[in-house]
Design a protein around this motif. Structure first.
Motif, mmCIF file in Angstrom:
data_model
loop_
_atom_site.group_PDB
_atom_site.id
_atom_site.type_symbol
_atom_site.label_atom_id
_atom_site.label_comp_id
_atom_site.label_asym_id
_atom_site.label_seq_id
_atom_site.Cartn_x
_atom_site.Cartn_y
_atom_site.Cartn_z
ATOM 1 N N ASP A 1 0.785 -1.096 0.021
ATOM 2 C CA ASP A 1 -0.031 -0.003 0.015
ATOM 3 C C ASP A 1 1.056 1.342 0.199
ATOM 4 O OD1 ASP A 1 0.923 0.283 2.688
ATOM 5 O OD2 ASP A 1 -0.843 -0.370 3.520
ATOM 6 N N SER A 2 0.495 2.381 -0.278
ATOM 7 C CA SER A 2 1.040 3.721 -0.163
ATOM 8 C C SER A 2 1.835 3.889 1.004
ATOM 9 C CB SER A 2 -0.096 4.821 -0.349
ATOM 10 O OG SER A 2 -1.104 4.872 0.558
ATOM 11 N N LEU A 3 1.390 3.522 2.319
ATOM 12 C CA LEU A 3 2.320 3.654 3.385
ATOM 13 C C LEU A 3 3.370 2.907 3.214
ATOM 14 C CD1 LEU A 3 2.158 5.360 5.948
ATOM 15 C CD2 LEU A 3 1.022 3.416 6.980
ATOM 16 N N GLY A 4 3.215 1.502 2.828
ATOM 17 C CA GLY A 4 4.368 0.570 2.839
ATOM 18 C C GLY A 4 5.273 0.957 1.699
ATOM 19 N N LEU A 5 4.870 1.699 0.729
ATOM 20 C CA LEU A 5 5.820 2.038 -0.355
ATOM 21 C C LEU A 5 6.564 3.219 0.136
ATOM 22 C CD1 LEU A 5 3.714 2.122 -3.731
ATOM 23 C CD2 LEU A 5 5.572 0.858 -3.267
ATOM 24 N N ALA A 6 5.970 4.247 0.884
ATOM 25 C CA ALA A 6 6.756 5.229 1.473
ATOM 26 C C ALA A 6 7.706 4.931 2.271
ATOM 27 C CB ALA A 6 5.760 6.180 1.975
ATOM 28 N N GLU A 7 7.447 3.906 3.384
ATOM 29 C CA GLU A 7 8.516 3.306 4.108
ATOM 30 C C GLU A 7 9.591 2.611 3.359
ATOM 31 O OE1 GLU A 7 8.882 -0.282 7.712
ATOM 32 O OE2 GLU A 7 7.032 0.586 7.178
ATOM 33 N N LEU A 8 9.146 1.727 2.489
ATOM 34 C CA LEU A 8 10.337 1.189 1.679
ATOM 35 C C LEU A 8 11.145 2.147 0.918
ATOM 36 C CD1 LEU A 8 11.246 -1.625 0.712
ATOM 37 C CD2 LEU A 8 9.727 -1.459 -1.356
ATOM 38 N N ALA A 9 10.711 3.410 0.157
ATOM 39 C CA ALA A 9 11.332 4.438 -0.243
ATOM 40 C C ALA A 9 12.267 4.888 0.845
ATOM 41 C CB ALA A 9 10.296 5.304 -0.846
ATOM 42 N N ARG B 1 13.444 3.576 3.557
ATOM 43 C CA ARG B 1 14.643 2.577 4.024
ATOM 44 C C ARG B 1 15.705 2.415 2.637
ATOM 45 N NH1 ARG B 1 12.596 -2.726 6.832
ATOM 46 N NH2 ARG B 1 11.076 -1.912 8.051
ATOM 47 N N VAL B 2 15.161 2.565 1.487
ATOM 48 C CA VAL B 2 16.201 2.622 0.366
ATOM 49 C C VAL B 2 16.906 3.869 0.271
ATOM 50 C CG1 VAL B 2 16.307 2.584 -2.194
ATOM 51 C CG2 VAL B 2 14.947 0.817 -1.210
ATOM 52 N N GLU B 3 16.353 4.921 0.427
ATOM 53 C CA GLU B 3 16.847 6.047 0.679
ATOM 54 C C GLU B 3 18.072 6.188 1.422
ATOM 55 O OE1 GLU B 3 13.427 9.384 -0.779
ATOM 56 O OE2 GLU B 3 13.760 9.007 1.286
ATOM 57 N N ASP B 4 18.004 5.635 2.929
ATOM 58 C CA ASP B 4 18.748 5.890 3.885
ATOM 59 C C ASP B 4 19.886 4.940 3.583
ATOM 60 O OD1 ASP B 4 17.074 7.422 5.229
ATOM 61 O OD2 ASP B 4 16.237 5.677 6.672
ATOM 62 N N ARG B 5 19.642 3.748 3.038
ATOM 63 C CA ARG B 5 20.674 2.629 2.933
ATOM 64 C C ARG B 5 21.553 2.922 1.657
ATOM 65 N NH1 ARG B 5 24.184 0.381 1.311
ATOM 66 N NH2 ARG B 5 24.686 -2.089 1.551
ATOM 67 N N PHE B 6 21.006 3.503 0.577
ATOM 68 C CA PHE B 6 21.955 3.750 -0.643
ATOM 69 C C PHE B 6 21.996 5.399 -1.137
ATOM 70 C CE2 PHE B 6 19.812 -0.324 -1.257
ATOM 71 C CZ PHE B 6 21.121 -1.164 -1.503
ATOM 72 N N PHE C 1 13.828 10.141 -3.364
ATOM 73 C CA PHE C 1 12.750 10.034 -4.440
ATOM 74 C C PHE C 1 11.513 11.094 -4.171
ATOM 75 C CE2 PHE C 1 13.940 5.483 -3.529
ATOM 76 C CZ PHE C 1 13.854 5.083 -4.897
ATOM 77 N N ASP C 2 11.156 11.743 -4.902
ATOM 78 C CA ASP C 2 10.189 13.003 -5.027
ATOM 79 C C ASP C 2 9.074 12.293 -4.473
ATOM 80 O OD1 ASP C 2 12.187 14.578 -5.939
ATOM 81 O OD2 ASP C 2 11.459 14.337 -7.987
ATOM 82 N N ASP C 3 8.143 13.196 -3.647
ATOM 83 C CA ASP C 3 6.907 12.604 -3.192
ATOM 84 C C ASP C 3 5.809 12.214 -4.455
ATOM 85 O OD1 ASP C 3 7.693 13.294 -0.668
ATOM 86 O OD2 ASP C 3 6.738 15.143 -0.758
ATOM 87 N N ASP C 4 5.959 12.719 -5.363
ATOM 88 C CA ASP C 4 5.157 12.429 -6.782
ATOM 89 C C ASP C 4 5.649 11.298 -7.313
ATOM 90 O OD1 ASP C 4 7.343 13.583 -7.582
ATOM 91 O OD2 ASP C 4 6.396 14.636 -9.324
ATOM 92 N N GLU C 5 6.613 10.378 -7.026
ATOM 93 C CA GLU C 5 7.131 9.316 -7.341
ATOM 94 C C GLU C 5 6.526 8.204 -6.970
ATOM 95 O OE1 GLU C 5 11.487 9.090 -9.229
ATOM 96 O OE2 GLU C 5 11.573 10.363 -7.260
ATOM 97 N N ALA C 6 5.928 8.135 -5.705
ATOM 98 C CA ALA C 6 5.353 7.070 -4.977
ATOM 99 C C ALA C 6 4.419 6.342 -6.010
ATOM 100 C CB ALA C 6 4.577 7.705 -3.780
ATOM 101 N N GLU C 7 3.555 6.958 -6.416
ATOM 102 C CA GLU C 7 2.557 6.363 -7.510
ATOM 103 C C GLU C 7 2.974 5.527 -8.354
ATOM 104 O OE1 GLU C 7 -1.432 7.758 -9.718
ATOM 105 O OE2 GLU C 7 -1.058 8.543 -7.453
ATOM 106 N N SER C 8 4.263 5.966 -9.106
ATOM 107 C CA SER C 8 4.991 5.213 -10.229
ATOM 108 C C SER C 8 5.626 4.147 -9.565
ATOM 109 C CB SER C 8 6.019 6.202 -11.076
ATOM 110 O OG SER C 8 6.887 6.936 -10.238
ATOM 111 N N LEU C 9 5.941 4.285 -8.293
ATOM 112 C CA LEU C 9 6.907 3.075 -7.730
ATOM 113 C C LEU C 9 6.150 1.944 -7.822
ATOM 114 C CD1 LEU C 9 8.695 4.670 -4.797
ATOM 115 C CD2 LEU C 9 9.652 3.944 -6.707
ATOM 116 N N ALA C 10 4.574 2.179 -7.237
ATOM 117 C CA ALA C 10 3.762 0.933 -7.255
ATOM 118 C C ALA C 10 3.502 0.221 -8.540
ATOM 119 C CB ALA C 10 2.393 1.421 -6.958
ATOM 120 N N MET C 11 3.756 0.855 -9.579
ATOM 121 C CA MET C 11 3.608 0.251 -11.091
ATOM 122 C C MET C 11 5.043 -0.317 -11.514
ATOM 123 S SD MET C 11 0.804 0.944 -11.266
ATOM 124 C CE MET C 11 0.300 0.312 -12.749
ATOM 125 N N MET C 12 6.017 -0.229 -10.759
ATOM 126 C CA MET C 12 7.379 -0.579 -11.371
ATOM 127 C C MET C 12 7.594 -1.977 -10.807
ATOM 128 S SD MET C 12 10.370 2.090 -10.201
ATOM 129 C CE MET C 12 10.434 3.632 -11.057
#
Length: 86
Positions: free
Chosen positions: A37-45, A47-52, A56-67
């Protein structure tokens, strides 16, 4: 580098209680795949931002779900700053 990103993603999804048993590079994050879900995608984003060290821009969250996993890994790999790559 994409192998490291994929491993990190799968580990994060397991921690977040998602089933990755049949997941591969063609699995999407949205309803047709992991159904994150959108909250899970935000958390995943985050985690990835912190690790690597990527952003990610806020408006990218929707496109992440389609990837797919593969597309996401390639996107992250392209954004990793070369000077601070892990």
């Amino acid at each position: 580098m994409t192998d490291e990103i994929r491993s990190f993603l799968f580990a994060a999804l397991i921690e977040m209680k998602y089933d990755i048993e049949d997941a591969d590079d063609d699995t999407v994050f949205g309803p047709a795949g992991f159904d994150v879900d959108s909250l899970g995608l935000a958390e995943l984003a985050v985690r990835v931002e912190d690790r690597f060290g990527v952003k990610f821009d806020d408006d990218e969250a929707e496109s992440l779900a389609m990837m797919t996993v593969g597309e996401f890994c390639r996107t992250v790999a392209l954004r990793i700053p070369t000077a601070s790559a892990h």
